[in-house]
Design an enzyme around this catalytic site. Structure first.
Site, PDB file in Angstrom:
ATOM      1  CB  SER A 171      -0.935   0.011   1.217  1.00 43.73           C
ATOM      2  OG  SER A 171      -0.199  -0.079   2.430  1.00 43.73           O
ATOM      3  N   GLY A 173      -1.943  -4.270   1.218  1.00 44.54           N
ATOM      4  CA  GLY A 173      -1.969  -5.481   2.009  1.00 44.54           C
ATOM      5  C   GLY A 173      -0.988  -6.547   1.574  1.00 44.54           C
ATOM      6  CG  ASN A 199       1.744  -5.235   4.792  1.00 46.24           C
ATOM      7  OD1 ASN A 199       1.523  -4.363   5.621  1.00 46.24           O
ATOM      8  ND2 ASN A 199       1.344  -5.133   3.529  1.00 46.24           N
ATOM      9  CG  HIS A 217      -1.449   3.763   4.518  1.00 46.38           C
ATOM     10  ND1 HIS A 217      -2.452   3.269   5.328  1.00 46.38           N
ATOM     11  CD2 HIS A 217      -0.912   2.691   3.879  1.00 46.38           C
ATOM     12  CE1 HIS A 217      -2.528   1.963   5.179  1.00 46.38           C
ATOM     13  NE2 HIS A 217      -1.614   1.590   4.304  1.00 46.38           N
TER      14      HIS A 217
END
Length: 235
Positions: A54, A91, A119, A205
């Site tokens: 992302s 993700g 992640n 983010h």
């Protein structure tokens, strides 16, 4: 420093809960859906492919505000001729990237910017798995696009899962870069990770301003790569 890590720790918890340009020189293409190949370069120009999660996809900001698009603008300003493709997928883990990289590389690329692993680290995935998946992605790029220059974006995580895990997570990027003779961005989120004003309300983010800082970090490493002569096709 203590305040930064306190915020960064909150960022980790939020992440665990929520994660499950055009002009005459450069074309910035929208991210391909999972399982779809990246579009071929426009007008035969060499392609710079950003492959990540992302952070690369630009979750929460407009497509032209995400750092790959900003790199496209910098490429134009430098008078270089490249097509920029954003193949970020929100993700994404290294395992997911390993499974889709072959589809993305249906066409050869000149530069492959690999931004994955964050992640994995936030979920506490064993480092052996992350390392193996990143190596497999690198091997696939070398097989399908042997002339590509690979740029590896390093990532860091806070010590919530243990200082040893965090330190070894950070180190694996440098180790992979040295082993595979890759260009390394030491820390993609330098000056952004853990700094509230450069992150969205989720604390995860980057904001548009944060993406501008990320683009500046990436450009400092990527510009010399792009200025190198490109090998002729078939050489």
């Amino acid at each position: 420093m203590k305040l930064i890590w306190t915020f960064f720790s909150c960022w980790l918890l939020l992440a665990l809960a929520s994660c499950s340009t055009n002009d005459s020189q450069t074309t910035t293409e929208t991210p391909p859906a999972a399982g779809k190949p990246a579009a071929p370069s426009a007008a035969g120009k060499p392609t710079v492919l950003f492959f990540g999660n992302s952070l690369t996809a630009g979750l929460g900001v407009e497509p032209d505000e995400a750092f790959p698009a900003l790199i496209g603008q910098k490429i134009d300003s430098a008078g270089l001729s490249y097509t920029v493709v954003n193949a970020g997928l929100s993700g994404e883990t290294t395992a997911g990237g390993r499974s889709r990289v072959g589809w993305v590389l249906r066409k050869p690329v000149a530069v492959f910017v690999l931004e994955l692993g964050g992640n994995d680290g936030l979920r506490g995935i064993p480092l052996t798995d992350t390392r193996r998946n990143l190596q497999a992605i690198i091997d696939t790029v070398r097989q399908l696009s042997p002339q590509a220059q690979i740029v590896l974006a390093g990532m860091q995580i806070p010590p919530n899962l243990g200082a040893d895990y965090a330190a070894k997570f950070k180190q694996l990027y440098g180790e992979l870069a040295r082993k595979n003779n890759l260009v390394l961005i030491p820390f993609l989120l330098e000056g952004v990770g853990g700094v509230a004003k450069f992150n969205q309300r989720d604390g995860i983010h980057p904001t548009p301003a944060g993406h501008r800082l990320v683009a500046r970090t990436v450009w400092g490493i990527l510009q010399p790569v792009l200025q190198q002569p490109q090998p002729a096709a078939g050489s």
